[in-house]
Write a protein that holds these residues in place. Sequence first.
Motif, PDB file in Angstrom:
ATOM      1  N   ILE A  66       0.836  -1.205   0.000  1.00  0.00           N
ATOM      2  CA  ILE A  66       0.000   0.000   0.000  1.00  0.00           C
ATOM      3  C   ILE A  66       0.868   1.252   0.000  1.00  0.00           C
ATOM      4  O   ILE A  66       0.628   2.204  -0.757  1.00  0.00           O
ATOM      5  CB  ILE A  66      -0.945   0.004   1.223  1.00  0.00           C
TER       6      ILE A  66
ATOM      7  N   LYS B  18       2.390   1.736  -3.352  1.00  0.00           N
ATOM      8  CA  LYS B  18       1.402   2.212  -4.319  1.00  0.00           C
ATOM      9  C   LYS B  18       1.141   3.703  -4.141  1.00  0.00           C
ATOM     10  O   LYS B  18       1.046   4.459  -5.111  1.00  0.00           O
ATOM     11  CB  LYS B  18       0.099   1.428  -4.119  1.00  0.00           C
ATOM     12  N   LYS B  19       1.076   4.153  -2.886  1.00  0.00           N
ATOM     13  CA  LYS B  19       0.730   5.543  -2.606  1.00  0.00           C
ATOM     14  C   LYS B  19       1.903   6.501  -2.729  1.00  0.00           C
ATOM     15  O   LYS B  19       1.753   7.629  -3.190  1.00  0.00           O
ATOM     16  CB  LYS B  19       0.136   5.648  -1.195  1.00  0.00           C
TER      17      LYS B  19
ATOM     18  N   LYS C 116       2.523   5.883  -7.588  1.00  0.00           N
ATOM     19  CA  LYS C 116       1.147   6.331  -7.564  1.00  0.00           C
ATOM     20  C   LYS C 116       0.429   6.096  -8.890  1.00  0.00           C
ATOM     21  O   LYS C 116      -0.760   5.774  -8.923  1.00  0.00           O
ATOM     22  CB  LYS C 116       1.078   7.823  -7.213  1.00  0.00           C
TER      23      LYS C 116
END
Length: 452
Positions: A324, A327-328, A332
């Motif tokens: 996560i 990904k962030k 992105k």
Amino acid sequence: MELTKLLCLFIFFTIEALLILLQAELNMFHLVILSCYIFLLILKSRPSPIYLVDYSCLKPPSICQIPHSTFIEHTRNFMDKQSITFMTKILNQSGQSDETYIPPALHYIPPKSDYQEVISEVHMVLFPVFEDLLAKTKLTPRDIDVLIVNCSGFCPAPSLSSIIVNKFGMREDIKSYTISGMGCSASALAIDITQNIFKSHKDSIAVVLSTEILSTGWYPGKEPSMLVINCLFRMGAAGILISNKKESKNRAKYELVKTLRTQRAYDDKGYFSAYREEDTDGYTGVTLKRNLLETAGETLRSNITILGSQILPFTEKILYGVSILKKKMVDKKSSVDIYVPNFKSVINHFCLPTSGRAVINEIGKGLNLGESDMEAALMTLHRFGNQSSSSLWYELAYLEAKERVKKGVKAWMLGMGSGPKCISIIWECIRPICGEAQRGPWADSIDGYPLG
């Protein structure tokens, strides 16, 4: 794990008591008494274990079977060609066999939905399954302390639970409840409700009766989004006996490990994805929107995110958290997927919603499950169709009939229904289970599954 927690608490309170002694200049005898007293308070505050003693699944009479060809042939007499073509397509893609069942009221041409037919269906599905459950557990109706009956689409007066209480002459002080409007999640939700009831009712026995009455649900109109219900839902019922009595452990099959209930009714998109309403001609039906699969995915994701944080091993949590963050913060705009935690590291068997083959496959994909993990759901859908909330118990019965449920393994029941809502129920098998292939709903067909 529970023993470890208790031990840590005992040590903690013993240290606290020792500090009190040092300040109050009490003797060792007082220390022991104080520590034991605190420990007993901890034990007393712990909820009693909840046991699934046994359950029964209805095997509808053979006269209620409806092959696809017969189903379509019946509709030719009162529905337009476009609706028939659409329903034929849905049936062919549904994953159901020609051996599923519909109640007698829907065998008429056109189907009957009068009150007496509906009540007859209630008697046909709930009475036998309750009687079979009592015979299995060697109990009488007056032994039952709590009764919960769930059915989404039919809410008579007196209620369904009152019908059962009256028929079987149950006690005047029985705690009885009727759950409606909860869709395919209702039976799992009833287990969660029972757990909460047991918090204030010690040494009790509860029965959950789960079904969907189809005689009231037939849609005679022309809206394709409403016609789907006619094709997918089939006849079935389950009776489940649960107890928090200590002596029940000696004969119970499972112990309740975890329940988790989440919902997304606050979101309009999800709320209206499965919605009962009237069409332009005044016919009432349930509209299934095109975004239903997307909504189901979002509902499932919110539930398993919380569940995973509570039951998954530390390594799986780390991998999920890192993915996560990556990904962030790092990628992105990339198409890299977030890591799907391996629930099979803690769960052995999966009982999934049988809302359709596409839904089962979508949930399996979301949980990173293989064909064998989805087998119970797919085979239940094939043999019995979507029986709404009772389907979960036919899946567990399938696993037992295949003799795959061993002592110590965990089974995850995943109930998803309109609202939308999602309920996770985790059971741990506490004794060897064998001989189920010779009884129950799969007795005459288990050797033919899985399909070749």
